[in-house]
Design a protein around this motif. Structure first.
Motif, mmCIF file in Angstrom:
data_model
loop_
_atom_site.group_PDB
_atom_site.id
_atom_site.type_symbol
_atom_site.label_atom_id
_atom_site.label_comp_id
_atom_site.label_asym_id
_atom_site.label_seq_id
_atom_site.Cartn_x
_atom_site.Cartn_y
_atom_site.Cartn_z
ATOM 1 N N ILE A 39 0.831 -1.125 -0.081
ATOM 2 C CA ILE A 39 0.012 -0.073 -0.156
ATOM 3 C C ILE A 39 0.708 1.176 -0.219
ATOM 4 O O ILE A 39 1.807 1.214 0.735
ATOM 5 C CB ILE A 39 -0.889 -0.082 0.958
ATOM 6 N N THR A 40 0.530 2.057 -0.925
ATOM 7 C CA THR A 40 1.578 3.231 -1.084
ATOM 8 C C THR A 40 0.817 4.616 -0.774
ATOM 9 O O THR A 40 1.521 5.726 -0.859
ATOM 10 C CB THR A 40 1.871 3.326 -2.499
ATOM 11 N N PHE A 41 -0.375 4.546 -0.582
ATOM 12 C CA PHE A 41 -1.031 5.723 -0.509
ATOM 13 C C PHE A 41 -2.469 5.443 0.193
ATOM 14 O O PHE A 41 -3.321 4.632 -0.150
ATOM 15 C CB PHE A 41 -1.305 6.589 -1.875
ATOM 16 N N GLU A 43 -5.975 7.885 1.449
ATOM 17 C CA GLU A 43 -6.549 9.160 1.617
ATOM 18 C C GLU A 43 -7.844 8.820 2.565
ATOM 19 O O GLU A 43 -8.552 8.009 2.304
ATOM 20 C CB GLU A 43 -7.321 9.456 0.355
ATOM 21 N N VAL A 59 -9.702 6.252 0.099
ATOM 22 C CA VAL A 59 -9.254 5.428 -0.871
ATOM 23 C C VAL A 59 -7.726 4.938 -0.331
ATOM 24 O O VAL A 59 -6.969 5.323 0.354
ATOM 25 C CB VAL A 59 -8.662 6.328 -2.126
ATOM 26 N N GLU A 61 -4.569 2.781 -1.821
ATOM 27 C CA GLU A 61 -3.979 2.715 -3.110
ATOM 28 C C GLU A 61 -2.644 1.589 -2.933
ATOM 29 O O GLU A 61 -1.955 1.977 -1.962
ATOM 30 C CB GLU A 61 -3.615 4.032 -3.802
ATOM 31 N N SER A 62 -2.498 0.731 -3.816
ATOM 32 C CA SER A 62 -1.536 -0.183 -3.795
ATOM 33 C C SER A 62 -0.965 -0.077 -5.042
ATOM 34 O O SER A 62 -1.132 0.626 -5.931
ATOM 35 C CB SER A 62 -1.909 -1.621 -3.509
ATOM 36 N N ALA A 65 -3.427 -1.388 -7.552
ATOM 37 C CA ALA A 65 -4.775 -1.023 -7.959
ATOM 38 C C ALA A 65 -5.155 0.254 -6.694
ATOM 39 O O ALA A 65 -4.508 0.375 -5.758
ATOM 40 C CB ALA A 65 -5.687 -2.007 -7.580
ATOM 41 N N ALA A 66 -6.127 0.702 -7.190
ATOM 42 C CA ALA A 66 -6.774 1.818 -6.210
ATOM 43 C C ALA A 66 -8.063 1.352 -5.690
ATOM 44 O O ALA A 66 -9.017 0.882 -6.510
ATOM 45 C CB ALA A 66 -6.987 3.240 -6.762
ATOM 46 N N SER A 67 -8.340 1.358 -4.461
ATOM 47 C CA SER A 67 -9.949 0.904 -3.845
ATOM 48 C C SER A 67 -10.142 1.911 -2.819
ATOM 49 O O SER A 67 -9.898 2.397 -2.059
ATOM 50 C CB SER A 67 -9.626 -0.337 -3.007
ATOM 51 N N ASP A 68 -11.821 2.067 -3.068
ATOM 52 C CA ASP A 68 -12.494 2.907 -2.468
ATOM 53 C C ASP A 68 -12.565 2.151 -1.047
ATOM 54 O O ASP A 68 -12.593 1.084 -0.849
ATOM 55 C CB ASP A 68 -13.815 3.147 -2.741
#
Lengths: 127, 366
Positions: A39-41, A43, A59, A61-62, A65-68
């Motif tokens: 996981i890089t981010f 929100e 959110v 993000e890896s 992919a980005a996941s809500d």
């Protein structure tokens, strides 16, 4: 796969730790972090933001992919895990402790009955 | 959907915890434990990658050299035996069929290493344009496994496995050597920007070769690495990937790859006319690289907006574990190359910071 007994879950792979005073802590499960990979981010919302059940509140993000993130219960954000801004990898390393995402004030306690328990979530978190 | 193809290292990858995914019809490990950790291991120690999905073809016959100079953009006639050359193969319109490595085994005797996604297309194309040439083209993809050992510790690891002094092998040269007990074509090349080799080996020896390398690398920080870190490493190094920075519709003029196109070579190679025209007229689009200043990855397909009214689209995007920041590339209107760029990420405009690749300081290949 680590699925602690003392938590509630959603089919969107979030965990909910119910606290005594109508508050709850929310994060993503070990299964979710493992599926996402590094996981890089993350929100996170601001304290005071209110969301209804099922509403996207952030959110994750890896590299892949980005996941809500979906709010498991109606509620108001009391605080968010600010440490994730600089160290989102905490969600990978410690999804149930250091990698928590938000703390909320539960607006509608009746919704708690709709959450999954461990055995319900185990059915969903199968590889 | 037909069954996924597997490399000779499939069982080993799986047994060592590889997370297997469908990559252009191949069941490949995208990661073992962590893309970020595998990336860092490759930059700081070494990474070992199974890239056996890549295709190989031999081109032999009395006119093999002349033919390759016709089909490929780089200078094949000028190659010495033992040399490796990176080249493009273009269509008449200048679009790219594939990018590939050419190995000169001897006079009129070449091995080509092709992208997995393009192997069948490439070989069909080569055969199509070989009409009239005395040349024999064979698909030998199934005769090779291919592993890449990359990183500053790569030659320390190999030093115990080969009697040959592989450290002496020069960049973009190859040699036939025994590594462990496996006869290999050792190629001083790679796709990470680090020093290292790519080892072509018969499938029979592949597992043993990988086990030998892993054993030697154990105390040196070597990690088995997947395609996820292969992609983040290549982007950090500023290397093009077919289908992203180059494609049937993105020409070498647009992709800043004219150094692989020898417009002055004697051969009237396929695509030359179109590329000369595009160069003379000025390219309409160009590939640019960017940092974001944030950890939020900008994904391929995101729209780029330029402050001079131009625009484009992100073609690669990933997270750089070394810069701790999202990086990427985009195809934009060439006139906007010096403009300010921004990209829309889930409703937020993020300014892009132009970068001349590589994104990080790479050690000289020497």
């Amino acid at each position: 796969m680590n699925i602690p007994e003392n938590l509630k879950y959603t089919k969107e792979h979030e965990w909910i730790k119910l606290l005594d005073d109508g508050e709850a802590v929310v994060g993503i499960t070990d299964f979710a972090q493992n599926s996402l990979g590094d996981i890089t981010f993350v929100e996170v919302p601001e304290a005071g933001d209110t969301f209804t059940e099922g509403e996207a509140f952030g959110v994750v993000e890896s590299v892949k992919a980005a996941s809500d993130l979906y709010m498991p219960l109606d509620g108001e954000v009391l605080s968010a895990n600010e440490g994730l801004e600089d160290a989102p990898e905490k969600v990978n390393q410690s999804p149930y402790e250091d990698g928590w995402i938000v703390k909320i004030k539960i607006a509608n306690p009746d919704q708690i009955a709709g959450l999954l328990d461990v055995s319900g979530y185990q059915e969903i978190a199968k590889d | 959907m037909s069954e996924l193809k597997r490399t000779p290292l499939y069982e080993l990858n799986k047994a060592r915890g590889g997370r297997m995914v469908d990559f252009v019809g191949w069941e490949m490990p995208v990661q073992f434990e962590s893309i970020v950790e595998e990336h860092k291991a490759t930059r700081h120690a070494a990474g070992l990658f199974d890239v056996s999905h890549m295709g190989e073809a031999t081109v032999k016959g009395n006119q093999a050299t002349v033919f390759l100079d016709h089909a490929l953009t780089n200078d094949i006639g000028g190659m010495e035996t033992g040399r490796v050359v990176y080249s493009l193969m273009c269509y008449e319109n200048g679009g790219v069929v594939d990018d590939l490595l050419v190995y000169k085994e001897g006079d009129n005797d070449y091995l080509l290493c092709l992208n997995a996604s393009n192997t069948e297309k490439d070989i069909a194309w080569l055969r199509k344009v070989a009409g009239g040439y005395d040349v024999e083209i064979a698909d030998v993809s199934s005769e090779y496994a291919l592993v890449a050992l990359q990183g500053p510790k790569a030659f320390d690891i190999l030093s115990h496995l080969s009697g040959a002094n592989l450290r002496e092998l020069k960049y973009y040269w190859f040699s036939h050597e025994t590594v462990g007990s496996a006869p290999c074509l050792v190629s001083r090349t790679g796709y990470t920007g680090e020093k290292g080799v790519e080892l072509f080996v018969k499938p029979y020896y592949a597992e043993e070769l990988v086990e030998d390398i892993l054993r030697e690398g154990e105390g040196l920080g070597l990690k088995l690495a997947g395609l996820g870190s292969r992609d983040s490493l290549r982007l950090e190094a500023g290397y093009s990937l077919y289908g992203h920075e180059i494609s049937e519709s993105i020409s070498p003029v647009q992709a800043n790859l004219m150094w692989t196109v020898k417009l002055n070579k004697e051969s009237d190679f396929i695509g030359k006319k179109a590329l000369l025209e595009e160069k003379a007229q000025g390219r309409s689009k160009c590939i640019v690289f960017f940092r974001t200043g944030s950890r939020r990855i900008v994904r391929p397909g995101a729209k780029v907006v330029c402050d001079d009214g131009g625009g484009g689209e992100v073609v690669s995007g990933t997270f750089s574990p070394i810069l701790n920041e999202a990086i990427g590339s985009a195809l934009i209107d060439a006139r906007s190359a010096k403009a300010d760029w921004a990209v829309d990420v889930r409703g937020k405009a993020i300014p892009l910071i132009p970068v001349k690749p590589p994104f990080i300081d790479l050690r000289p290949q020497g």
